[in-house]
Scaffold this motif. Structure first.
Motif, PDB file in Angstrom:
ATOM      1  N   ALA A 238      39.389 146.198 100.241  1.00 40.28           N
ATOM      2  CA  ALA A 238      38.508 146.155  99.072  1.00 40.28           C
ATOM      3  C   ALA A 238      37.467 147.268  99.140  1.00 40.28           C
ATOM      4  N   ARG A 239      36.925 147.510 100.314  1.00 37.21           N
ATOM      5  CA  ARG A 239      35.953 148.603 100.487  1.00 37.21           C
ATOM      6  C   ARG A 239      36.623 149.960 100.277  1.00 37.21           C
ATOM      7  N   ILE A 240      37.819 150.114 100.815  1.00 37.92           N
ATOM      8  CA  ILE A 240      38.562 151.369 100.659  1.00 37.92           C
ATOM      9  C   ILE A 240      38.866 151.628  99.189  1.00 37.92           C
ATOM     10  N   ASP A 241      39.280 150.597  98.460  1.00 38.46           N
ATOM     11  CA  ASP A 241      39.584 150.770  97.041  1.00 38.46           C
ATOM     12  C   ASP A 241      38.367 151.251  96.261  1.00 38.46           C
ATOM     13  N   ALA A 242      37.205 150.771  96.617  1.00 31.82           N
ATOM     14  CA  ALA A 242      35.989 151.213  95.928  1.00 31.82           C
ATOM     15  C   ALA A 242      35.732 152.694  96.175  1.00 31.82           C
ATOM     16  N   VAL A 243      35.966 153.152  97.411  1.00 33.59           N
ATOM     17  CA  VAL A 243      35.802 154.580  97.715  1.00 33.59           C
ATOM     18  C   VAL A 243      36.813 155.403  96.933  1.00 33.59           C
ATOM     19  N   LEU A 244      38.060 154.963  96.919  1.00 39.86           N
ATOM     20  CA  LEU A 244      39.105 155.711  96.221  1.00 39.86           C
ATOM     21  C   LEU A 244      38.836 155.795  94.727  1.00 39.86           C
ATOM     22  N   ALA A 245      38.321 154.725  94.141  1.00 38.12           N
ATOM     23  CA  ALA A 245      38.004 154.735  92.709  1.00 38.12           C
ATOM     24  C   ALA A 245      36.989 155.826  92.386  1.00 38.12           C
TER      25      ALA A 245
END
Length: 280
Positions: A238-245
């Protein structure tokens, strides 16, 4: 060919994080040598596509301590199945892997897939007419190939290899290209940027390889961060997805995705980048 770029701010080594403390949350990043995606040795160490993405994520997730562990890919899968709290940049999501792992939104793409042959053998393959992987594996069994252990390409290609397995397997990209160079194989099925990397003279003979399209060539396969399918893994993803977004649409991130791509394939990569951004 796209060589190392001015992305020093994104290529973050372990020293950035420093030693883990007991109170720190921690991510163990598993890696293996698979140029041009991961480079664990030599002058291009940590300059691979997935290395740079791992560095970007490490730089953004500052409340985690980051360590890397170099192990063969089959060991990575085994550890995730055992619920060890590892992550790996570059996993392909499959139904089988979703049983034990959780996946981020795409971080990069594998595309296009080619039949890679030594330039000296091109005429032999051209004589077969329009290439078909099924024909190579079924009709032309005398043509030798090899498959990376536990490899996942795309359903149609994976199905062909499952139903008609080649006579050999390998555990590293470099091993397969050495076999191709030493006439122990006649062809490989591989992504063009991997072949482009080895076509730069990595083994001493520039432009010794040719990539040929084939009938079953799939659509782009998206690479993702793959973490243990545990509450910890879901939180990390979930944290990684926020960075990628926040990062994937930036010019700097696009340059990471395009790094090491052969010039003739750049238009293909750029044509599907919007679909890459829209994917989840």
């Amino acid at each position: 060919m796209v060589k190392r770029r001015g992305l020093a701010g994104l290529v973050v080594a372990l020293a950035l994080a420093g030693p883990a403390r007991a109170e720190d949350k921690q991510i163990t990043w598993s890696v293996y040598n698979a140029a041009p995606f991961m480079m664990t040795e030599g002058e291009d160490r940590d300059a691979g596509i997935f290395d740079r993405i791992r560095g970007l994520l490490s730089a953004r997730l500052t409340d985690y301590a980051h360590t890397t562990l170099t192990v063969p890919f089959p060991r990575i899968l085994t550890s995730l199945k055992n619920r060890e709290e590892w992550c790996f940049v570059g996993g392909v999501k499959t139904p089988e892997r979703e049983v034990f792992a959780v996946f981020s939104r795409p971080v990069a793409m594998f595309y296009p897939l080619r039949v890679i042959v030594p330039a000296a053998k091109r005429a032999r393959f051209d004589a077969l007419g329009p290439l078909s992987l099924r024909d190579l594996l079924v009709v032309h069994r005398d043509l030798r190939t090899s498959l990376l252990r536990n490899r996942a390409f795309a359903p149609v290609v994976d199905g062909l290899f499952r139903d008609h397995p080649p006579g050999q397997t390998h555990s590293e990209f470099a091993e397969a290209f050495r076999m191709l160079r030493n006439d122990r194989l006649d062809y490989l099925v591989e992504y063009s940027n991997i072949a482009a990397y080895y076509n730069t003279g990595e083994f001493g003979v520039p432009n010794a390889l040719v990539g040929l399209p084939f009938a079953e060539n799939p659509e782009p396969t998206f690479a993702r961060v793959m973490c243990a399918g545990t509450p910890w893994g879901r939180e990390v993803v979930a944290r990684i997805d926020a960075v990628l977004a926040a990062e994937r649409a930036s010019p700097e991130y696009r340059r990471i995705v395009e790094a090491w791509t052969a010039q003739e394939d750049l238009p293909r990569i750029r044509a599907v980048y919007d679909a890459f951004l829209a994917s989840d």
